[in-house]
Design a protein around this motif. Structure first.
Motif, PDB file in Angstrom:
ATOM      1  N   SER A 353       0.831  -1.221   0.000  1.00 38.13           N
ATOM      2  CA  SER A 353       0.000   0.000   0.000  1.00 38.13           C
ATOM      3  C   SER A 353       0.866   1.272   0.000  1.00 38.13           C
ATOM      4  CB  SER A 353      -1.003   0.024   1.156  1.00 38.13           C
ATOM      5  OG  SER A 353      -0.353   0.221   2.392  1.00 38.13           O
ATOM      6  N   ASP A 354       2.023   1.194  -0.671  1.00 42.56           N
ATOM      7  CA  ASP A 354       2.945   2.344  -0.737  1.00 42.56           C
ATOM      8  C   ASP A 354       2.447   3.296  -1.833  1.00 42.56           C
ATOM      9  OD1 ASP A 354       5.007   4.122  -1.226  1.00 42.56           O
ATOM     10  OD2 ASP A 354       6.574   2.593  -1.278  1.00 42.56           O
ATOM     11  N   ILE A 355       1.579   4.187  -1.454  1.00 39.41           N
ATOM     12  CA  ILE A 355       0.933   5.070  -2.428  1.00 39.41           C
ATOM     13  C   ILE A 355       1.934   6.068  -3.024  1.00 39.41           C
ATOM     14  CG2 ILE A 355       0.127   6.669  -0.623  1.00 39.41           C
ATOM     15  CD1 ILE A 355      -1.847   5.759  -3.807  1.00 39.41           C
ATOM     16  N   TYR A 595      -1.775  -5.476   3.286  1.00 35.81           N
ATOM     17  CA  TYR A 595      -2.254  -6.386   4.342  1.00 35.81           C
ATOM     18  C   TYR A 595      -3.203  -5.674   5.299  1.00 35.81           C
ATOM     19  CZ  TYR A 595       1.115 -10.036   3.009  1.00 35.81           C
ATOM     20  OH  TYR A 595       1.810 -11.009   2.346  1.00 35.81           O
ATOM     21  N   LYS A 596      -3.903  -4.647   4.784  1.00 38.21           N
ATOM     22  CA  LYS A 596      -4.893  -4.010   5.663  1.00 38.21           C
ATOM     23  C   LYS A 596      -5.891  -5.076   6.086  1.00 38.21           C
ATOM     24  CE  LYS A 596      -7.786   0.003   6.213  1.00 38.21           C
ATOM     25  NZ  LYS A 596      -8.711   0.944   5.591  1.00 38.21           N
ATOM     26  N   THR A 597      -6.253  -5.929   5.145  1.00 43.21           N
ATOM     27  CA  THR A 597      -6.945  -7.176   5.463  1.00 43.21           C
ATOM     28  C   THR A 597      -6.151  -8.304   4.836  1.00 43.21           C
ATOM     29  OG1 THR A 597      -8.323  -7.075   3.484  1.00 43.21           O
ATOM     30  CG2 THR A 597      -9.221  -6.060   5.471  1.00 43.21           C
ATOM     31  N   THR A 635      -0.226 -13.123  15.543  1.00 35.24           N
ATOM     32  CA  THR A 635       0.213 -11.988  14.716  1.00 35.24           C
ATOM     33  C   THR A 635       0.113 -10.687  15.498  1.00 35.24           C
ATOM     34  OG1 THR A 635      -0.142 -10.755  12.665  1.00 35.24           O
ATOM     35  CG2 THR A 635      -2.096 -11.631  13.732  1.00 35.24           C
ATOM     36  N   ASP A 636       0.879  -9.699  15.076  1.00 39.45           N
ATOM     37  CA  ASP A 636       0.818  -8.374  15.697  1.00 39.45           C
ATOM     38  C   ASP A 636       0.066  -7.391  14.796  1.00 39.45           C
ATOM     39  OD1 ASP A 636       2.624  -8.255  13.649  1.00 39.45           O
ATOM     40  OD2 ASP A 636       4.272  -7.424  14.832  1.00 39.45           O
ATOM     41  N   LYS A 637      -0.642  -7.940  13.828  1.00 40.17           N
ATOM     42  CA  LYS A 637      -1.329  -7.043  12.883  1.00 40.17           C
ATOM     43  C   LYS A 637      -2.809  -7.390  12.833  1.00 40.17           C
ATOM     44  CE  LYS A 637      -0.876  -5.238   8.165  1.00 40.17           C
ATOM     45  NZ  LYS A 637      -1.066  -3.836   8.486  1.00 40.17           N
ATOM     46  N   GLU A 638      -3.652  -6.361  12.855  1.00 37.34           N
ATOM     47  CA  GLU A 638      -5.078  -6.659  12.746  1.00 37.34           C
ATOM     48  C   GLU A 638      -5.515  -6.740  11.305  1.00 37.34           C
ATOM     49  OE1 GLU A 638      -7.653  -3.724  14.505  1.00 37.34           O
ATOM     50  OE2 GLU A 638      -6.108  -2.181  14.372  1.00 37.34           O
ATOM     51  N   GLY A 639      -6.704  -7.285  11.119  1.00 36.99           N
ATOM     52  CA  GLY A 639      -7.243  -7.379   9.759  1.00 36.99           C
ATOM     53  C   GLY A 639      -7.223  -8.794   9.201  1.00 36.99           C
ATOM     54  N   GLY A 640      -6.730  -9.749  10.002  1.00 31.21           N
ATOM     55  CA  GLY A 640      -6.608 -11.099   9.479  1.00 31.21           C
ATOM     56  C   GLY A 640      -7.841 -11.958   9.732  1.00 31.21           C
TER      57      GLY A 640
END
Lengths: 661, 661
Positions: A353-355, A595-597, A635-640
């Protein structure tokens, strides 16, 4: 205030290092130049920044070449680095001209109390809209020079030495790349070197690819960076042999371990192969080309995305390939590689997501699109320009390439789809146009290339040969270019048909296995992990090869391109199991950009147990362990979400869950 | 077979040397960069030639960097210069890749028995139409490198030394440029240098422009090439001072001598000034900028055309200014200088009939035309782009530049006229379009800028000031932008009106005197030869200055741009008497391109007698002597007519004629 960084003209770092990389190739001490035009750097650049200060402030700035500093367009000042310039309170328009005439590109590094050189500085584009300067986080101290690539070095020593053929064969134990160092107590000692990825090559003084000859003296005993596992040295004096192993310090996040030791070995050899090729950009292979190729780079992006959180190398590679100026030829002269550059950009964005990078690079796609579209037939099939010397590569495989090539149209379809996606993100309103083009091309591909009798897509419809090969059919599945019914037919009549010649390069294995796994068919993948990648490992490979044919014997494995040692034994495109195991066994994939989701759809693919980690971008990752009918995830990331037992289970953050499989 | 020459990518020699030249400027040891973008060179080039041979032939080729040679796309060969490659009878497709990474441009030099590297070789433009390689006759032996400019050197010594202010002031007797050499018997001897075009400047340690400081040692005692007449050196050890005077060996054809000693002196000082500035291209001045400027170069073309038969420097200069790539800014950022580039190209063609250079350069005009035309008002007056930083220079003079500037429209009119002429020669059918544009612009200029009451063209009509200056009015006469009636009015109310500020730069004196002489009015010219150019000579000038105001005193003559020594005392644009005397006194001018036909319309302009020679291109010239009421003429070129006593007399070839004046 952020940390000061060296800054330069946009893309110049990559353009410059690509020029250097492209001029490194050698064969028997003869230089080998690529067949395409390299970019050009600007010898002189004007950097500027407008700063508003409350108090007087000292600003000090240096360049890696000539420098000239002006504040508020004032009278020319005599300026020396270290003395600094006192800026007055209020608005200061700081201009810095930098020039470099020794082949490098000009860059500057400066520090004040409240501001420093960084990506907020602009460069004057001399009449065009000014742009922000480029930086790279590795260059953040005044004693560095961005013209010197940020390699690290580690002293290594041979693990074995054998006296043979009137010389000594040194073995570093595995493939390595770096600067050989020969220490000798005397001066002016004649010495001949023969490098080899295999001992056979190193001992073949007549035909090994990399050789060197020198009269050793103090200060004249370090050789240019080269790849080898073995080096055979002929010298009448006693030598101490070592190497400054040259590498980019990239930290692994991804890991994989399972109940199958062969697969674990394959995964580790893939990892080492990948790291050796992760340099200024993604190399194809470290012995021979050391070049950046569009198709190879595309695969390296996927492997890297399942191995590390380093995205700088993804960006560097894309910029090295495409440069800044409009191209007058396809990337590496290969039409498919221009397609892959566009696919690469979209996949990179989808992983990260590197805009910012997308915004900077998206405008560079149109020059490629123009080149594709300038040579089309009445079905909108792209043909390439003979005059321009366009090359339709697809794979190192015998294939009917008469007229429009089916596999290339499949790639073009995917190119339009990616353009449509990127256009939507950018919001330039061109998405409908690309969507329409994609739809039209898909219709025509299915109309002109499908052979109902043979149950697959033919390579070419103009030659009359109606040849069936795997390549186009694999891409039809992977890029969704046909109906489910036809995909089933392809699997039956092409993929699982042993009369259709097998894929022999790891390059196209990537697409074949990706396609098969994507439709939930893992048998071929598991088989290939053993027979194909495992086959190389069984033959003693410490890195994956450019090509592998299990039916070949001995030194036949070393041949390619009509040369006895033409084959690269450390080729990045051999590393795809890292991606395939991460995506299809650990089962992790982004379902929205960055990986936002994301989804975890694990599959033991017949293994007893497996565990591993997949990077999720920035500093995030996910760990998965499958064992005894259960799966543990953290995981340490939400959205999964975990897709298991026909259910979708939300994955919590920083809390290990365990589910029945 | 022609002589082998070094060959390179088209225009690369000029682009590269322009980069070097543009990075030479310094002030108090600080580097000074121009305000415009410099071109970029190609680090790698593919040269090729297809040769048909009857017998086997050995071909040997080297590059000034890396090289790789392929014949008939065959397997890669190990190639070393000196060994050569045996070519087979029949067709040989010889490809040579050359790379250079140290900032220079790649070039190759090769010899066979029946063919060599020369302008019949091509370079691959990587997808675009291939082009012929460039050469230069100076680079024709294998030990040369076209990245090193073909300067010659001559050892010179000071003519006087004075002990003063704790140091020694060395005087070279006249302005010189070269590498100062300080020989000292000891090592590590500290030494400070202060250069000056005047003794005042050299002795002003605080403010002189060029300085240097070094610990002298063997091998560290030659300084970079700089201009000066004087150098003041502070050093505690005994020094032997000399200079490697650096120059381009250009042979004079033109000469002039008359009964007026002052004018003879002026002519010789002009000649020396011109030679010092004839280097990689035409410099503006040798002390300070050492840059190539479009307006200055335009005048140098005229002077050179009446001084030498060297046209290579004309071509080099134009290519250095324009480069190869499309520009995004006007030449030197100055709108008028882009006009002058186009005028220059036409005048060059008119002097030389060099159709090859015209064909190569004419396409480069359109990028400039596009820039002009992108910013126009409703009268089609060009305005320039503020965003791009366009500069309307015209002259160093106070002038109302509000809105469209009249003098610039005059130049634009002449630009369209030249485009029309060139289009007719090239035959691209665009002449009518340019002719129409010229006509329309002329009409609008006369409508909007003419002031009936003041009897001249005003600088600007938007400011309401209705200011009258000489510049636009001079150009109106010179470029025939108005009626004869209005020209008469201009002479009366502007040129001969002492209330209109005088021209103070030799730069615009060129146009003013050219205009006046072109209408047969020589009084001002003769007066200026004495008061203006003669005025500088009377003040001891050994070269002509950038600016001269006879009312100034002492060190005031050295000031400019807000600096005590800002003025250049050796400025090419001071040399126009060479052109003016050749064209209007000796009276020689081409009446068709390349002096295919030419006119001699001699005029003693009040002198007792005068004689001289004018080059007529290639190896031709014409000599003229006027004395005691007769004129003697001799030339080796046909096509000449003598215009005398209202008659036109055909001038014979290689036979001196004598006519009554």
């Amino acid at each position: 205030m952020g940390k000061a960084q060296w800054i330069w003209y946009p893309d110049e770092f990559e353009v410059y290092h690509n020029i250097l990389v492209s001029n490194l190739r050698e064969q028997r001490n003869e230089f080998q130049h690529p067949m395409w035009e390299l970019g050009r750097i600007h010898n002189s650049v004007l950097f500027y920044k407008i700063v508003d200060l409350e108090k007087p402030e000292r600003f000090d700035v240096k360049s890696n070449g000539l420098i000239s500093v002006r504040v508020n367009n004032g009278r020319k000042t005599e300026y020396k680095y270290g003395d600094g310039i006192m800026l007055k309170p209020g608005r200061n328009f700081v201009k810095v001209y930098a020039s470099r005439l020794d082949g490098g590109f000009p860059a500057i590094y400066g520090t004040g109390e409240h501001f420093s050189t960084d990506a907020t500085w602009k460069v004057s584009m001399f009449g065009k809209e000014d742009e922000y300067a480029d930086t790279n986080s590795h260059y953040n101290s005044p004693d560095m020079d961005p013209c010197v690539f940020f390699f690290k070095y580690k002293r290594i020593f041979p693990t074995a030495v054998t006296e043979v053929n009137g010389g000594k064969l040194y073995d570093f134990g595995s493939e390595v790349m770096g600067k050989l160092i020969l220490e000798c107590k005397k001066d002016n000692v004649p010495c001949s070197l023969f490098y080899g990825e295999s001992d056979t090559e190193a001992l073949d003084e007549e035909d090994c690819i990399l050789t060197d000859e020198r009269d050793l003296s103090k200060g004249e005993n370090v050789f240019r960076s080269r790849a080898c596992r073995y080096v055979f040295i002929k010298c009448n004096e006693k030598l101490e042999v070592s190497m400054d192993f040259e590498y980019v310090d990239i930290h692994d996040v991804g890991s994989f371990k399972c109940s199958d030791k062969k697969i674990n070995k394959v995964w580790n050899v893939c990892k080492y192969t990948m790291h050796l090729n992760m340099r200024e950009g993604f190399y194809d292979g470290i012995k021979r080309d050391r070049w950046i190729w569009g198709g190879d780079a595309y695969q390296s992006l996927f492997v890297n995305s399942y191995l590390t959180n380093d995205t700088d190398i993804d960006r560097r590679t894309m910029t090295m390939l495409r440069g800044r100026d409009d191209l007058t030829q396809h990337i590496n002269t290969i039409i498919d590689y221009s397609c892959f550059w566009i696919l690469n950009l979209w996949e990179y964005y989808y992983f990260t997501s590197d805009i910012e990078f997308l915004k900077k690079s998206y405008p560079k796609t149109f020059n490629l699109i123009d080149m594709f579209e300038a040579n089309r037939d009445e079905n909108s099939f792209i043909l390439g320009s003979q005059k321009r010397g366009d090359w339709t590569f697809i794979d190192w495989a015998d294939m009917d390439k008469d007229g429009p090539v089916c596999a290339l149209q499949m790639l073009m379809y995917r190119t339009y789809v990616c353009m449509c996606e990127m256009s939507q993100v950018i919001g330039d309103g061109k998405d409908k146009e690309f969507s329409k083009k994609a739809k039209n091309l898909k219709k025509n591909i299915n109309k002109k290339f499908w052979d109902e009798e043979k149950g697959g897509f033919i390579s070419s419809f103009t030659s009359g040969k109606r040849e069936i090969r795997r390549h186009a059919n694999i891409l039809a599945i992977l890029y969704d270019v046909t109906t489910d019914e036809r995909k089933q037919s392809i699997i039956e009549h092409v993929i699982n048909n042993s009369e259709v010649p097998a894929i022999t390069t790891p390059y196209f294995k990537f697409f074949e296995l990706d396609a098969m796994c994507s439709i939930g068919s893992f048998d071929m993948f598991k088989d290939m992990l053993h027979s194909y990648w495992g086959g190389m490992v069984d033959l003693g490979a410490t890195t994956m090869w450019e090509q592998f044919d299990p039916t070949q014997k001995g030194a036949e494995h070393l041949e390619m391109y009509g040369g006895k040692y033409g084959r690269s034994l450390c080729h990045a495109w051999g590393s795809s199991p890292i991606y395939l195991l991460g995506r299809y066994c650990l089962g992790v994939r982004p379902t929205s950009p960055g990986y936002k989701t994301f989804e975890v759809r694990p599959n033991l693919i017949g293994l007893n147990n497996a565990k591993g980690t997949v990077p999720l971008g920035e500093n995030h990752s996910i760990s998965i362990e499958m064992r005894d009918g259960t799966i543990k995830i953290k995981t340490d990331k939400e959205g999964g979400v975990l897709a298991i037992r026909d259910q979708l289970i939300k994955i919590p953050v920083n809390f290990e869950i365990m589910e029945r499989m």
